[in-house]
Design a protein around this motif. Structure first.
Motif, PDB file in Angstrom:
ATOM      1  N   TRP A  84       3.591 -10.548  14.222  1.00  6.12           N
ATOM      2  CA  TRP A  84       2.413 -11.416  14.263  1.00  6.12           C
ATOM      3  C   TRP A  84       1.203 -10.683  13.695  1.00  6.12           C
ATOM      4  CZ3 TRP A  84       3.328 -16.307  15.088  1.00  6.12           C
ATOM      5  CH2 TRP A  84       4.294 -16.721  15.984  1.00  6.12           C
ATOM      6  N   SER A  85       0.604 -11.220  12.652  1.00  4.28           N
ATOM      7  CA  SER A  85      -0.701 -10.741  12.196  1.00  4.28           C
ATOM      8  C   SER A  85      -1.776 -11.416  13.041  1.00  4.28           C
ATOM      9  CB  SER A  85      -0.908 -11.064  10.716  1.00  4.28           C
ATOM     10  OG  SER A  85      -1.010 -12.477  10.537  1.00  4.28           O
ATOM     11  N   VAL A  86      -3.019 -10.985  12.898  1.00  7.31           N
ATOM     12  CA  VAL A  86      -4.095 -11.587  13.690  1.00  7.31           C
ATOM     13  C   VAL A  86      -4.241 -13.074  13.364  1.00  7.31           C
ATOM     14  CG1 VAL A  86      -6.570 -11.560  14.162  1.00  7.31           C
ATOM     15  CG2 VAL A  86      -5.331  -9.406  13.903  1.00  7.31           C
ATOM     16  N   ALA A  87      -4.269 -13.406  12.080  1.00  6.22           N
ATOM     17  CA  ALA A  87      -4.445 -14.814  11.684  1.00  6.22           C
ATOM     18  C   ALA A  87      -3.278 -15.666  12.157  1.00  6.22           C
ATOM     19  CB  ALA A  87      -4.604 -14.914  10.168  1.00  6.22           C
ATOM     20  N   GLU A  88      -2.049 -15.173  11.988  1.00  4.88           N
ATOM     21  CA  GLU A  88      -0.864 -15.942  12.409  1.00  4.88           C
ATOM     22  C   GLU A  88      -0.811 -16.081  13.927  1.00  4.88           C
ATOM     23  OE1 GLU A  88       2.533 -15.005   9.083  1.00  4.88           O
ATOM     24  OE2 GLU A  88       1.956 -13.380  10.433  1.00  4.88           O
ATOM     25  N   GLY A 127      -7.100  -2.472  13.495  1.00  2.00           N
ATOM     26  CA  GLY A 127      -7.557  -3.848  13.479  1.00  2.00           C
ATOM     27  C   GLY A 127      -6.454  -4.883  13.521  1.00  2.00           C
ATOM     28  N   GLN A 128      -5.219  -4.444  13.815  1.00  2.00           N
ATOM     29  CA  GLN A 128      -4.087  -5.367  13.862  1.00  2.00           C
ATOM     30  C   GLN A 128      -3.737  -5.705  15.310  1.00  2.00           C
ATOM     31  OE1 GLN A 128      -2.716  -7.094  11.544  1.00  2.00           O
ATOM     32  NE2 GLN A 128      -3.755  -6.162   9.784  1.00  2.00           N
ATOM     33  N   THR A 129      -2.758  -6.589  15.479  1.00  2.00           N
ATOM     34  CA  THR A 129      -2.460  -7.154  16.803  1.00  2.00           C
ATOM     35  C   THR A 129      -1.934  -6.125  17.794  1.00  2.00           C
ATOM     36  OG1 THR A 129      -0.350  -7.870  15.847  1.00  2.00           O
ATOM     37  CG2 THR A 129      -2.097  -9.520  16.010  1.00  2.00           C
ATOM     38  N   ALA A 130      -1.241  -5.088  17.304  1.00  2.00           N
ATOM     39  CA  ALA A 130      -0.773  -4.053  18.230  1.00  2.00           C
ATOM     40  C   ALA A 130      -1.963  -3.340  18.872  1.00  2.00           C
ATOM     41  CB  ALA A 130       0.123  -3.050  17.495  1.00  2.00           C
ATOM     42  N   GLU A 131      -3.019  -3.165  18.105  1.00  2.00           N
ATOM     43  CA  GLU A 131      -4.248  -2.551  18.647  1.00  2.00           C
ATOM     44  C   GLU A 131      -4.863  -3.458  19.712  1.00  2.00           C
ATOM     45  OE1 GLU A 131      -8.483  -2.270  16.739  1.00  2.00           O
ATOM     46  OE2 GLU A 131      -7.283  -0.581  15.964  1.00  2.00           O
ATOM     47  N   MET A 148     -15.997  -5.790  19.583  1.00  2.00           N
ATOM     48  CA  MET A 148     -15.522  -5.976  18.211  1.00  2.00           C
ATOM     49  C   MET A 148     -14.365  -6.963  18.172  1.00  2.00           C
ATOM     50  SD  MET A 148     -12.827  -5.123  15.994  1.00  2.00           S
ATOM     51  CE  MET A 148     -12.068  -3.647  16.663  1.00  2.00           C
ATOM     52  N   TRP A 149     -13.401  -6.795  19.088  1.00  2.00           N
ATOM     53  CA  TRP A 149     -12.248  -7.693  19.112  1.00  2.00           C
ATOM     54  C   TRP A 149     -12.643  -9.093  19.591  1.00  2.00           C
ATOM     55  CZ3 TRP A 149      -7.776  -8.200  16.980  1.00  2.00           C
ATOM     56  CH2 TRP A 149      -7.114  -7.077  16.469  1.00  2.00           C
ATOM     57  N   ALA A 150     -13.605  -9.186  20.498  1.00  2.00           N
ATOM     58  CA  ALA A 150     -14.051 -10.505  20.960  1.00  2.00           C
ATOM     59  C   ALA A 150     -14.661 -11.292  19.810  1.00  2.00           C
ATOM     60  CB  ALA A 150     -15.059 -10.347  22.091  1.00  2.00           C
ATOM     61  N   LYS A 151     -15.463 -10.631  18.983  1.00  2.00           N
ATOM     62  CA  LYS A 151     -16.056 -11.313  17.834  1.00  2.00           C
ATOM     63  C   LYS A 151     -14.977 -11.700  16.817  1.00  2.00           C
ATOM     64  CE  LYS A 151     -20.701  -9.297  18.059  1.00  2.00           C
ATOM     65  NZ  LYS A 151     -21.735  -8.548  17.294  1.00  2.00           N
ATOM     66  N   LYS A 152     -14.016 -10.805  16.625  1.00  2.00           N
ATOM     67  CA  LYS A 152     -12.950 -11.067  15.658  1.00  2.00           C
ATOM     68  C   LYS A 152     -12.118 -12.280  16.083  1.00  2.00           C
ATOM     69  CE  LYS A 152      -9.471  -8.489  13.036  1.00  2.00           C
ATOM     70  NZ  LYS A 152      -8.944  -7.127  12.757  1.00  2.00           N
ATOM     71  N   LEU A 153     -11.763 -12.332  17.354  1.00  2.00           N
ATOM     72  CA  LEU A 153     -10.970 -13.469  17.845  1.00  2.00           C
ATOM     73  C   LEU A 153     -11.803 -14.742  17.902  1.00  2.00           C
ATOM     74  CD1 LEU A 153      -8.771 -11.921  20.697  1.00  2.00           C
ATOM     75  CD2 LEU A 153      -8.150 -12.399  18.324  1.00  2.00           C
ATOM     76  N   THR A 154     -13.069 -14.631  18.260  1.00  2.00           N
ATOM     77  CA  THR A 154     -13.932 -15.821  18.307  1.00  2.00           C
ATOM     78  C   THR A 154     -13.970 -16.495  16.936  1.00  2.00           C
ATOM     79  OG1 THR A 154     -15.310 -14.877  20.061  1.00  2.00           O
ATOM     80  CG2 THR A 154     -16.263 -16.665  18.751  1.00  2.00           C
ATOM     81  N   ARG A 155     -14.131 -15.708  15.894  1.00  2.00           N
ATOM     82  CA  ARG A 155     -14.149 -16.279  14.540  1.00  2.00           C
ATOM     83  C   ARG A 155     -12.824 -16.960  14.219  1.00  2.00           C
ATOM     84  NH1 ARG A 155     -12.583 -14.326   9.430  1.00  2.00           N
ATOM     85  NH2 ARG A 155     -13.725 -15.336   7.702  1.00  2.00           N
ATOM     86  N   GLN A 156     -11.710 -16.303  14.574  1.00  2.00           N
ATOM     87  CA  GLN A 156     -10.394 -16.897  14.322  1.00  2.00           C
ATOM     88  C   GLN A 156     -10.213 -18.179  15.123  1.00  2.00           C
ATOM     89  OE1 GLN A 156      -8.016 -16.080  12.151  1.00  2.00           O
ATOM     90  NE2 GLN A 156      -9.101 -14.303  11.355  1.00  2.00           N
ATOM     91  N   PHE A 157     -10.645 -18.181  16.373  1.00  2.00           N
ATOM     92  CA  PHE A 157     -10.503 -19.371  17.214  1.00  2.00           C
ATOM     93  C   PHE A 157     -11.297 -20.540  16.631  1.00  2.00           C
ATOM     94  CE2 PHE A 157      -9.795 -16.619  21.270  1.00  2.00           C
ATOM     95  CZ  PHE A 157      -8.523 -16.307  20.825  1.00  2.00           C
ATOM     96  N   LEU A 158     -12.504 -20.265  16.166  1.00  3.12           N
ATOM     97  CA  LEU A 158     -13.324 -21.321  15.576  1.00  3.12           C
ATOM     98  C   LEU A 158     -12.690 -21.859  14.300  1.00  3.12           C
ATOM     99  CD1 LEU A 158     -16.911 -19.827  16.102  1.00  3.12           C
ATOM    100  CD2 LEU A 158     -15.909 -21.796  17.284  1.00  3.12           C
TER     101      LEU A 158
END
Length: 440
Positions: A84-88, A127-131, A148-158
């Motif tokens: 699983w990548s972050v986007a997937e 910066g990948q999902t294992a991290e 940092m991860w909260a902002k990264k996931l928030t953008r993906q969720f939106l």
């Protein structure tokens, strides 16, 4: 009637079908039920959860004694699809939906943990999902890393919420970059909390999960409780079948779990809602009805053809002498066949198998003895047919003194009884009849 035609050649010149989405969906649903079954075995642990609820907001919810919940999303991924990548993960991997449902259920004010359960691994690297998984599991999270991860996931969720229905996620335009989100943003703060409650759980591929669950979960449970372990596959299949039935109990309709968990003064629980909730809830009592009842045990092992039991001449003579009709003899032979086929399939003459058969025969023989006494005391005539009816109606696995090591149903137990008669243990004549076997 003509000879049967071979249909395969008639299909070989037909073009290949596109990917069978229906079959894939069924296989993934089965995988989901296998995963839920793994959690169900924890219901028997001394400090295990109270219940597992299927298809509530997410694929399943685990209810713990302290009132907290585990909200779980199950995702299968083909062996050739990679990690699983972050986007997937946020899109097809279901993490955005899990966050959306967590937001809704968290309105209850209870502690709601979240589980992402999948057979696929997580992508390694910065910066990948294992991290992300390491951050979730860490007891000493850095404030900077969490933000940092909260902002990264928030953008993906939106981004995902723009093309998929996510009722609890605000309809906001995703920023061009995660760092463009302000530190004090309410949605970013919610994602930070979500990360601290998130756990990634790895499970086997759908081709391997059943065998793994039997070995890792079911057999240790049975050994610790002194239950039989020879029929592990049948026990597990019964649990998975119950999970499938429960998950399908009222189609795709989902209850508003958040409303149920809030103060009942605000959200009164009606009879219909209670019935729906009960239909989706699995607890230890419901599992035990499957695990220990004989009704769900097939007459013949799955995939096995009925085998005629050897012999039968002695039983036929005894039933004929007692003036039992041919139909009774045919039924008795079918019971013998069911027991013989099951015994051959499940007990391949390994060390200890003879003791299993001896225990079952002893339990049945005791019930035969009781039947002889009751029919004789009642004085019912003719004796033979009355004795046969009494055996048919009263030989029960549930009446055994101890749980049999081999999982059998009442018809198998009747097969044992008539096999004992074939072996000259008893006949169908009144006790004391000259030349008869009399009492067992």
């Amino acid at each position: 009637m003509g000879s049967q035609q071979d249909a395969l050649p008639l299909m070989q010149d037909i073009a290949d079908a596109p990917e069978d989405d229906g079959a894939e969906a069924q296989a993934n649903f089965r995988f989901q039920c296998e995963v839920i079954a793994r959690w169900c075995y924890a219901l028997f642990e001394p400090h295990g959860p109270l219940a597992v609820v299927c298809e509530h907001h997410e694929d399943f919810v685990v209810v713990l004694a302290d009132g907290s919940l585990d909200l779980a999303s199950v995702k299968h991924r083909g062996r050739n699809r990679g990690t699983w990548s972050v986007a997937e993960l946020c899109d097809d991997g279901g993490l955005t939906h899990l966050f959306d449902r967590w937001l809704a259920v968290s309105a209850s004010g209870r502690t709601i943990r979240v589980l992402h359960v999948s057979n696929a691994g997580l992508t390694q690297g910065q910066g990948q999902t294992a991290e992300l998984s390491q951050l979730c599991d860490s007891r000493q999270r850095s404030t900077e890393g969490l933000l940092m991860w909260a902002k990264k996931l928030t953008r993906q969720f939106l981004m995902v919420a723009q093309h998929k229905r996510m009722p609890s996620i605000p309809k906001l335009k995703p920023p061009a970059r995660p760092e463009h989100l302000p530190d004090g943003d309410a949605l970013v703060a919610a994602v930070q909390r979500f990360i601290t409650l998130l756990t990634f759980v790895a499970v086997p591929h759908r081709d391997d999960i059943a065998a793994s669950t039997i070995i890792d979960k079911l057999l240790p449970l049975h050994q610790n409780r002194g239950w039989g372990t020879r029929e592990g596959q049948l026990y597990h299949e019964g649990i998975v079948a119950l999970v499938e039935k429960t998950a399908r109990s009222f189609g795709k309709r989902r209850l508003d779990l958040a409303q149920q968990l809030i103060d009942t003064a605000m959200w009164p629980v009606g009879i219909e809602r209670e019935e729906r909730l009960a239909a989706r809830l699995l607890d230890q009592r419901r599992l035990e009805t499957v695990t220990f009842s004989g009704a769900d045990i097939p007459l013949f092992p799955p995939g096995e053809s009925p085998l005629p039991a050897p012999g039968g001449a002695q039983l036929h003579r005894k039933m004929t002498d007692a003036h039992l009709p041919a139909s009774a003899h045919h039924l008795a032979e079918r019971w013998r066949s069911a027991w013989y086929t099951t015994r051959r399939s499940r007990l391949p003459d390994l060390p200890g198998d003879a003791a299993v058969v001896f225990q079952i025969e002893t339990e049945v023989l005791e019930q035969v003895l009781n039947a002889q006494d009751e029919v004789a005391q009642a004085g019912t005539t003719p004796y033979g047919p009355a004795f046969f009816r009494h055996l048919r109606d009263n030989i029960r696995v549930s009446a055994f003194r101890d749980t049999p090591p081999l999982r059998i149903n009442d018809q198998h137990a009747l097969g044992v009884a008539f096999e004992l008669s074939e072996e000259c243990t008893f006949d169908f004549m009144p006790p004391g009849t000259p030349g008869g076997a009399g009492h067992a």
